[in-house]
Scaffold this motif. Structure first.
Motif, PDB file in Angstrom:
ATOM      1  N   TYR A   1     -37.056 -85.891  37.019  1.00  0.00           N
ATOM      2  CA  TYR A   1     -38.308 -85.832  36.263  1.00  0.00           C
ATOM      3  C   TYR A   1     -38.247 -84.910  35.048  1.00  0.00           C
ATOM      4  CZ  TYR A   1     -39.896 -81.264  37.892  1.00  0.00           C
ATOM      5  OH  TYR A   1     -40.015 -79.923  38.117  1.00  0.00           O
ATOM      6  N   THR A   2     -37.406 -83.883  35.067  1.00  0.00           N
ATOM      7  CA  THR A   2     -37.323 -82.981  33.910  1.00  0.00           C
ATOM      8  C   THR A   2     -36.724 -83.664  32.687  1.00  0.00           C
ATOM      9  OG1 THR A   2     -35.213 -82.116  34.697  1.00  0.00           O
ATOM     10  CG2 THR A   2     -37.195 -80.870  35.298  1.00  0.00           C
TER      11      THR A   2
ATOM     12  N   ILE B   1     -37.756 -86.542  31.586  1.00  0.00           N
ATOM     13  CA  ILE B   1     -38.821 -87.335  30.973  1.00  0.00           C
ATOM     14  C   ILE B   1     -39.476 -86.508  29.877  1.00  0.00           C
ATOM     15  CG2 ILE B   1     -40.973 -88.592  31.362  1.00  0.00           C
ATOM     16  CD1 ILE B   1     -40.056 -88.791  34.340  1.00  0.00           C
ATOM     17  N   LYS B   2     -39.524 -87.030  28.665  1.00  0.00           N
ATOM     18  CA  LYS B   2     -40.021 -86.287  27.508  1.00  0.00           C
ATOM     19  C   LYS B   2     -41.420 -86.698  27.087  1.00  0.00           C
ATOM     20  CE  LYS B   2     -36.309 -83.939  27.163  1.00  0.00           C
ATOM     21  NZ  LYS B   2     -36.312 -82.585  27.670  1.00  0.00           N
ATOM     22  N   GLU B   3     -42.175 -87.360  27.932  1.00  0.00           N
ATOM     23  CA  GLU B   3     -43.548 -87.756  27.625  1.00  0.00           C
ATOM     24  C   GLU B   3     -44.495 -86.593  27.905  1.00  0.00           C
ATOM     25  OE1 GLU B   3     -44.433 -90.637  26.190  1.00  0.00           O
ATOM     26  OE2 GLU B   3     -42.370 -91.316  26.206  1.00  0.00           O
TER      27      GLU B   3
ATOM     28  N   LYS C   1     -45.224 -85.958  34.479  1.00  0.00           N
ATOM     29  CA  LYS C   1     -43.948 -86.647  34.263  1.00  0.00           C
ATOM     30  C   LYS C   1     -43.658 -87.569  35.430  1.00  0.00           C
ATOM     31  CE  LYS C   1     -42.237 -82.999  31.348  1.00  0.00           C
ATOM     32  NZ  LYS C   1     -42.553 -83.594  30.121  1.00  0.00           N
TER      33      LYS C   1
END
Length: 68
Positions: free
Chosen positions: A31-32, A34-36, A40
């Motif tokens: 999950y880290t 993911i840049k949204e 996340k």
């Protein structure tokens, strides 16, 4: 950037796998990566773009964004 489809994502233990469009292999995603903005999380079947980087156990997805 590479493109793929979320194959699996476990929100309770935030990791999953993305199927790559180019070589049809599955790659680990945490999950880290993911840049949204906001929470996340990825949904199965969602289209994403990402990069591959060497992790502890092989290639994994980094800099993951939802595909436009």
């Amino acid at each position: 950037m590479r493109f793929g489809t979320v194959k699996q994502f476990e929100p309770r233990s935030p990791y999953g796998f993305i199927d790559d469009d180019m070589n049809h292999k599955s790659y680990f995603v945490f999950y880290t990566a993911i840049k949204e903005e906001g929470y996340k999380r990825l949904e199965v079947g969602q289209r994403v773009k990402y990069e591959l980087a060497q992790g502890k156990n092989g290639l994994q997805c980094v800099n993951v964004y939802l595909a436009d």
